[in-house]
Design an enzyme around this catalytic site. Structure first.
Site, PDB file in Angstrom:
ATOM      1  N   HIS A  25      62.635  40.560  44.697  1.00 56.81           N
ATOM      2  CA  HIS A  25      61.855  41.619  45.341  1.00 56.81           C
ATOM      3  C   HIS A  25      60.554  41.076  45.921  1.00 56.81           C
ATOM      4  CE1 HIS A  25      63.865  45.483  43.949  1.00 56.81           C
ATOM      5  NE2 HIS A  25      64.603  44.517  43.422  1.00 56.81           N
ATOM      6  N   ASP A 123      56.515  47.742  46.531  1.00 55.97           N
ATOM      7  CA  ASP A 123      57.956  47.702  46.337  1.00 55.97           C
ATOM      8  C   ASP A 123      58.478  49.089  45.966  1.00 55.97           C
ATOM      9  OD1 ASP A 123      60.353  45.646  45.672  1.00 55.97           O
ATOM     10  OD2 ASP A 123      60.380  47.283  44.219  1.00 55.97           O
TER      11      ASP A 123
END
Length: 471
Positions: A25, A123
């Site tokens: 990520h 994120d």
């Protein structure tokens, strides 16, 4: 807010970037942040745990307006903070559960900084960052490291998740998505299945997605030509048009550290291989295949006769005995982190056996190699459906984390994948999709235009009187 001749002054742009501290990520969000900063001159501050500081050194070196903000997990020895520290090897969704403890330190930093952030980009597993943005009265952009199809599927499922019953509904129909795609319950994204199973931790994950839907905007690591229908779905679900396809964002330049001697040897070997002749095998950084799977995969690679690179990561301790010696002329095994983007972009790479995690899927698509899909968990079955069925640029090789494919059958898949006389239609569609990905990222392409549009809307947003209207 300061004014000039009665007109609100534009606040200096400054983006606070909050990644999930998980490599899969962290890296795509940094790729996106690098593009935003270097193209538009936007200063960035990246909140990063000390353990991940080495991962962002190449990013910092290639992004002059970026700075790191080291932030620590709360002291595990402190009773009031011990619940915030993630156990070793946490699933990235569970890792997110332990990160809201960062909110107060980040808020304190922002309020005391001489140039406070005007935008928060985080994120998509960090829904709590919406509360931070609200506290700071600035817009938040959610960065989705998953594709638009997967995000739209999750939005559909979270809205209707309570009546979802694997016993009465063995097939789940996503009837609010184009074409009403249907999936066996086993192929539903793991985050939803965990929630349905009643694990209380996953209520937090669901709440994070609910908060994401209230964010000012969304940037998705995809491109219009690949997922336009699902991007339109997200605009409908979120109730606004501030959904930007900004991918593919993978940028080996802002990831690349100095190559190790082993990597140099690997690329020297690739340089000597014919074009499109090598099968690259990698299942990501989190997956640890069981021994039977490892044995079947090794036997298939050996029987195929194809050149190969097998990136086993840290998860496979023992390979089939003698495999590396018997295949030394045509195969290479990479232990630890593999420079995947550079391998896939090498002219010798012809096919990619992948678990269909979105990073890997999009990197394979951008490289124009034939994808050999072996989805196992999470959103991987959705990603496989996209490239195999909707675009025809991939071939289904196996499915499921427990699958042990027949070595002979899998060997024929490997051989056919790098045989220039076979799978002409799949190869042509993979090449066309790669060309579309490249065009999207070039000046004037859809992703280039989307990023420019996002920056312009942000400039309007942070120049307006606050508070920001997030809807």
């Amino acid at each position: 807010m300061a004014t000039t001749n009665g007109v609100p002054s534009r606040r200096r742009p400054h983006v606070l970037v909050i990644p999930l501290p998980s490599r899969g990520h962290l890296l795509p969000l940094l790729d996106f942040a690098h593009r935003l900063s270097t193209r538009h001159g936007v200063p960035l501050t990246v909140a990063v745990t000390s353990s991940n500081l080495p991962l962002i050194s190449a990013f910092l070196a290639s992004t002059p307006l970026a700075a790191a903000l080291p932030i620590e997990f709360p002291d595990a020895s402190s009773p009031e903070h011990s619940s915030h520290r993630p156990p070793p090897g946490s699933h990235h969704a569970l890792l997110a559960i332990h990160l809201p403890g960062f909110r107060e330190p980040l808020l304190s930093w922002a309020r005391s900084h001489p140039d406070p952030p005007t935008v928060v980009i985080s994120d998509f597993f960090l829904g709590w960052a919406q509360h931070l943005a609200d506290d700071l009265r600035v817009p938040r952009i959610v960065f989705y490291a998953s594709g638009a199809f997967a995000v739209a599927a999750l939005e559909h499922l979270w809205k209707g998740v309570l009546p979802l019953d694997p016993n009465s509904s063995p097939v789940v129909v996503l009837d609010s998505l184009p074409g009403s795609p249907a999936f066996p319950y086993d192929h539903v994204p793991s985050v939803v299945k965990k929630y349905v199973a009643g694990d209380p931790d996953w209520e937090f994950v669901r709440e994070g997605f609910r908060l994401n839907a209230t964010a000012w905007g969304a940037a998705v690591n995809t491109f219009d030509e690949m997922e336009s229908e699902f991007l339109e779905c997200l605009k409908r679900f979120f109730g606004h048009s501030r959904v930007w396809a900004v991918g593919p964002v993978a940028d080996s330049g802002c990831r690349r550290a100095e190559r190790s001697p082993e990597a140099e040897q690997l690329f020297s070997w690739l340089d000597a291989c014919p074009p499109r002749s090598v099968v690259y095998v990698c299942f990501g950084t989190m997956y640890k295949p069981p021994p039977a799977q490892t044995a079947a995969l090794g036997a298939a690679l050996e029987a195929s006769g194809a050149r190969f690179i097998w990136a086993v990561g840290a998860g496979v301790a023992v390979l089939p005995e003698g495999l590396e010696e018997r295949t030394a002329e045509r195969g290479r095994v990479v232990r630890g982190w593999a420079p995947q983007v550079d391998i896939l972009r090498h002219p010798a790479a012809g096919a990619f056996l992948t678990h269909c995690g979105w990073n890997s899927t999009l990197e394979g698509v951008a490289a124009g190699v034939v994808l050999l899909a072996w989805p196992m968990m999470a959103d991987q079955f959705i990603d496989a459906r996209l490239v195999v069925d909707l675009h025809g640029a991939a071939v289904q090789a196996a499915e499921g984390a427990a699958a042990v494919p027949d070595p002979g059958t899998l060997a024929r898949v490997f051989a056919d994948a790098v045989d220039g006389t076979k799978w002409a239609d799949v190869r042509a569609k993979a090449s066309a999709l790669a060309a579309a990905a490249a065009e999207a990222s070039e000046e004037g392409g859809s992703s280039w235009v989307a990023l420019d549009g996002m920056v312009k809307e942000l400039e309007t947003a942070y120049a307006s009187p606050l508070p920001i209207d997030h809807r």
